[in-house]
Scaffold this active site. Structure first.
Site, PDB file in Angstrom:
ATOM      1  N   SER A 173      79.908  57.693  13.027  1.00  0.00           N
ATOM      2  CA  SER A 173      81.103  58.582  12.814  1.00  0.00           C
ATOM      3  C   SER A 173      81.010  59.614  13.911  1.00  0.00           C
ATOM      4  O   SER A 173      81.452  59.038  15.338  1.00  0.00           O
ATOM      5  CB  SER A 173      80.783  59.256  11.570  1.00  0.00           C
ATOM      6  OG  SER A 173      82.320  60.103  11.522  1.00  0.00           O
ATOM      7  N   LEU A 174      81.176  60.692  14.002  1.00  0.00           N
ATOM      8  CA  LEU A 174      81.173  61.739  15.168  1.00  0.00           C
ATOM      9  C   LEU A 174      80.279  61.154  16.195  1.00  0.00           C
ATOM     10  O   LEU A 174      80.658  61.337  17.543  1.00  0.00           O
ATOM     11  CB  LEU A 174      80.627  63.053  14.670  1.00  0.00           C
ATOM     12  CG  LEU A 174      80.362  63.959  15.775  1.00  0.00           C
ATOM     13  CD1 LEU A 174      81.556  64.388  16.805  1.00  0.00           C
ATOM     14  CD2 LEU A 174      79.752  65.222  15.371  1.00  0.00           C
ATOM     15  N   GLN A 231      78.129  64.340  11.550  1.00  0.00           N
ATOM     16  CA  GLN A 231      78.215  65.673  10.917  1.00  0.00           C
ATOM     17  C   GLN A 231      77.133  65.531   9.708  1.00  0.00           C
ATOM     18  O   GLN A 231      76.867  64.688   9.178  1.00  0.00           O
ATOM     19  CB  GLN A 231      79.675  65.717  10.356  1.00  0.00           C
ATOM     20  CG  GLN A 231      79.990  67.153   9.868  1.00  0.00           C
ATOM     21  CD  GLN A 231      81.586  67.306   9.610  1.00  0.00           C
ATOM     22  OE1 GLN A 231      82.089  66.927  10.293  1.00  0.00           O
ATOM     23  NE2 GLN A 231      81.747  68.684   8.740  1.00  0.00           N
ATOM     24  N   ARG A 250      89.292  66.533  17.339  1.00  0.00           N
ATOM     25  CA  ARG A 250      88.974  65.772  16.254  1.00  0.00           C
ATOM     26  C   ARG A 250      88.713  66.783  14.934  1.00  0.00           C
ATOM     27  O   ARG A 250      89.001  66.751  13.988  1.00  0.00           O
ATOM     28  CB  ARG A 250      87.872  64.782  16.527  1.00  0.00           C
ATOM     29  CG  ARG A 250      87.627  63.793  15.304  1.00  0.00           C
ATOM     30  CD  ARG A 250      86.380  62.966  15.820  1.00  0.00           C
ATOM     31  NE  ARG A 250      86.165  61.949  15.068  1.00  0.00           N
ATOM     32  CZ  ARG A 250      85.115  61.989  14.114  1.00  0.00           C
ATOM     33  NH1 ARG A 250      84.304  63.223  13.795  1.00  0.00           N
ATOM     34  NH2 ARG A 250      84.749  61.010  13.182  1.00  0.00           N
ATOM     35  N   HIS A 304      86.844  59.301   6.814  1.00  0.00           N
ATOM     36  CA  HIS A 304      86.927  57.596   6.808  1.00  0.00           C
ATOM     37  C   HIS A 304      87.611  57.289   5.615  1.00  0.00           C
ATOM     38  O   HIS A 304      87.357  56.063   5.007  1.00  0.00           O
ATOM     39  CB  HIS A 304      85.578  57.154   7.114  1.00  0.00           C
ATOM     40  CG  HIS A 304      84.803  57.515   7.978  1.00  0.00           C
ATOM     41  ND1 HIS A 304      85.299  57.325   9.547  1.00  0.00           N
ATOM     42  CD2 HIS A 304      83.863  58.500   8.523  1.00  0.00           C
ATOM     43  CE1 HIS A 304      84.508  57.796  10.505  1.00  0.00           C
ATOM     44  NE2 HIS A 304      83.570  58.358   9.773  1.00  0.00           N
ATOM     45  N   GLN A 307      88.873  54.763  13.952  1.00  0.00           N
ATOM     46  CA  GLN A 307      87.891  55.052  13.191  1.00  0.00           C
ATOM     47  C   GLN A 307      87.994  56.155  12.211  1.00  0.00           C
ATOM     48  O   GLN A 307      87.302  55.988  11.085  1.00  0.00           O
ATOM     49  CB  GLN A 307      87.025  55.850  14.384  1.00  0.00           C
ATOM     50  CG  GLN A 307      85.392  55.905  13.837  1.00  0.00           C
ATOM     51  CD  GLN A 307      84.804  57.135  14.177  1.00  0.00           C
ATOM     52  OE1 GLN A 307      85.420  58.100  14.116  1.00  0.00           O
ATOM     53  NE2 GLN A 307      83.806  57.115  14.856  1.00  0.00           N
TER      54      GLN A 307
END
Length: 294
Positions: A87-88, A9, A112, A197, A246
């Site tokens: 991440s994503l 992102q 998500r 996170h 995650q």
């Protein structure tokens, strides 16, 4: 050996993916399939939406995923040897490597994003980039601040000299001041909608866990380096468990890139919108050949 990496992102921009749609019939079909899967014209939002339209987490994540994945799946000669995502981007990497189907990857990313958006709307939280300070000092100050009753953790180990902290707004503000006093070159509050996170993503993690558990994962065609441990994985059950962890665990990106290079990656190719990861890779290892597929 070529490694392919996928951004998270923050890489979105107005008009993203439009050139892909117009130049490739295969890409066009994937965009149209995405519209059908999600039940609305996300392609139109990507091509015609404003920067503000693309800022919402629930929209941003599917848009970045689609641009990233379609940039490689629309190419007949795409044969990855190593993949990773920030991440994503880990969902993009898993889809590109065949561990997830296009439909399942997009569906999970949408779930998500919605779960994370819900978390963002129910609590005041923040993230900040810490520049030029040793990781151990950052971790210690985060721990001290959390022990004082706030919540703040090291969330993204982006490159040598750049760590992002994440937590409730007060915790991030207090830790930021302490980090500046400890010698950080700069502490920059990020324009994000939540504490990604960090433990504050626990409700979203619980929602996503159910969705991941009910989704079929296949053995990927190449190793996938995952955020939680920066190690290569091919076992579908291990991949699932790491993906569940995650959301509340740090993204170990510095170590991921170092491990890919140690395991034979001579070129690392960023796939999708923006070139953020290229910049980070050069700070991690100046000798690596970094390039980009749009």
């Amino acid at each position: 050996m070529k490694a392919y990496v996928f951004p998270g992102q923050g890489s979105q921009f107005p008009g993203m993916g439009k050139d892909l749609y117009e130049s490739s019939e295969k890409a066009k079909q994937l965009f149209l399939e995405a519209d059908e899967i999600l039940g609305f014209e996300i392609s139109k939002l990507m091509f015609e939406g404003s920067a503000e339209d693309l800022m919402q987490t629930k929209v941003t994540q599917p848009c970045v995923f689609l641009h990233s994945v379609i940039s490689v799946l629309s190419k007949d000669d795409f044969k990855p040897e190593l993949v990773a995502g920030h991440s994503l981007g880990e969902f993009s990497a898993l889809t590109a490597a065949g561990a997830l189907t296009f439909k399942d990857g997009l569906t999970l990313v949408s779930k998500r994003a919605l779960a994370m958006q819900k978390c963002c709307e129910t609590q005041k939280s923040a993230m900040a980039a810490v520049l030029g300070l040793d990781e151990n000092i950052i971790e210690t100050i985060c721990q001290q601040t959390t022990q004082e009753g706030k919540i703040v953790v090291a969330a993204n180990y982006n490159c040598i000299g750049q760590v992002v902290i994440s937590g409730n707004e007060e915790g991030v503000d207090i830790a930021s001041k302490k980090l500046e006093e400890a010698g950080a070159k700069r502490v920059i509050k990020l324009q994000v909608s939540g504490a990604f996170h960090s433990p504050l993503m626990q409700p979203a993690q619980q929602e996503l866990e159910q969705a991941i558990a009910s989704t079929t994962f296949s053995t990927p065609q190449c190793p996938v380096y995952q955020n939680v441990d920066a190690l290569p994985h091919t076992n579908p059950e291990e991949i699932k468990q790491n993906l569940i962890k995650q959301l509340t665990s740090p993204v170990r990106w510095t170590k991921t890139v170092q491990n890919m290079i140690a395991n034979g990656a001579s070129e690392i190719i960023e796939c999708g919108p923006g070139t953020v990861l290229q910049g980070l890779m050069r700070k991690i290892d100046k000798t690596i050949h970094a390039s980009h597929i749009n």
